[in-house]
Design a protein around this motif. Structure first.
Motif, short mmCIF file in Angstrom:
data_model
loop_
_atom_site.label_atom_id
_atom_site.label_comp_id
_atom_site.label_asym_id
_atom_site.label_seq_id
_atom_site.Cartn_x
_atom_site.Cartn_y
_atom_site.Cartn_z
N SER A 97 -2.12 -5.86 -5.74
CA SER A 97 -1.53 -6.78 -5.00
C SER A 97 0.13 -6.50 -5.36
O SER A 97 0.21 -5.93 -6.44
CB SER A 97 -1.63 -8.15 -5.86
N GLU A 99 2.24 -8.63 -6.49
CA GLU A 99 2.73 -9.36 -7.51
C GLU A 99 2.39 -8.54 -8.73
O GLU A 99 3.17 -8.25 -9.54
CB GLU A 99 1.94 -10.60 -7.64
N GLU A 100 1.23 -7.81 -8.72
CA GLU A 100 0.99 -6.85 -10.03
C GLU A 100 1.75 -5.64 -9.91
O GLU A 100 2.21 -5.06 -11.01
CB GLU A 100 -0.89 -6.55 -9.78
N ARG A 133 3.13 -12.57 -2.23
CA ARG A 133 2.77 -11.88 -3.70
C ARG A 133 1.31 -11.40 -3.95
O ARG A 133 1.05 -10.64 -4.53
CB ARG A 133 3.24 -12.96 -4.65
N HIS A 134 0.28 -12.25 -3.43
CA HIS A 134 -1.00 -12.18 -3.29
C HIS A 134 -1.87 -11.08 -2.64
O HIS A 134 -2.63 -10.73 -2.59
CB HIS A 134 -1.83 -13.37 -3.41
N ARG A 135 -0.93 -10.50 -1.60
CA ARG A 135 -1.25 -9.66 -0.57
C ARG A 135 -1.36 -8.07 -1.21
O ARG A 135 -0.66 -7.86 -1.89
CB ARG A 135 -0.23 -9.41 0.62
#
Length: 232
Positions: A97, A99-100, A133-135
């Motif tokens: 993702s 975010e990661e 962010r979670h994409r």
């Protein structure tokens, strides 16, 4: 001691095949300067940028970030100071993702969880990617990938930002958004680009590279006039 300047001193670099890509490059970029690196394809721009954070090491000469020489031993310190954004954002986005990806650098600095979360939130906000962010990076457009790659560097809070052709493949809206992001970065920037209008808007100073040598160092307006005159 300031970590915000870059100094190249008589830097030469020869690739294993024998091609000499840099030939005695010397310059100083001081704290807070935004400098464009201009030149045709094959001039040595990407090779020069890769020396700023030790991805390449000089065949001879020296690169300093602040008072620290770029060597194998100093790489961890150098890479905390220099944030490198590659021409192809896929070279930087490899986590499941966005975010990661943005959290990866701070996490590897062994920062507390709360600090990592703060940095991720601020970096995503700076590039307008909070809602994505979670994409997965694989689901992003080219412009969104570019912004995510920049966020992954901003989360490291570098004192120097180095970018290779940041507006390539961006549409007009994406290009405008990127320029606005870079205007908000208050530290030192070195940007290799063919986008002369972006160079003019962002960078008062430019370095003109040709055949691995710096052939001009000065006002961006003057160097762009020289480029256009030489091309006529």
């Amino acid at each position: 001691m300031s970590h915000h300047f870059i100094r190249f001193t008589d830097v030469h670099y020869t690739y294993p095949g024998g091609h000499e890509a840099l030939r005695g490059v010397s310059f100083l970029i001081t704290h807070g300067e935004k400098v464009a690196l201009l030149g045709s394809n094959g001039a040595g721009k990407s090779t020069l940028l890769l020396h700023t954070d030790g991805l390449l090491m000089p065949t001879s000469g020296e690169v300093n970030v602040g008072d620290v020489p770029v060597t194998k031993k100093t790489l961890p310190l150098i890479r905390q100071s220099v944030g490198m954004v590659f021409q192809n954002p896929d070279d930087q986005l490899f986590m499941p993702s966005v975010e990661e990806d943005v959290a990866f650098g701070p996490a590897n600095m062994n920062l507390p969880r709360e600090e990592i979360e703060r940095r991720v939130d601020e970096a995503l906000r700076a590039v307008g990617m909070e809602k994505l962010r979670h994409r997965s990076p694989m689901q992003l457009s080219g412009g969104q990938k570019r912004r995510a790659a920049i966020a992954s560097v901003l989360s490291m809070e570098p004192s120097i930002l180095v970018m290779d052709e940041p507006t390539s493949d961006l549409d007009l809206a994406g290009r405008r958004a990127l320029i606005d992001i870079l205007k908000g970065f208050s530290h030192t920037c070195l940007i290799a680009t063919h986008d002369l209008d972006m160079a003019r808007e962002l960078c008062p100073r430019s370095l003109l590279l040709s055949g691995g040598r710096i052939i001009a160092d000065g006002s961006t307006e003057e160097i762009i006039r020289r480029i256009k005159t030489d091309s006529e």
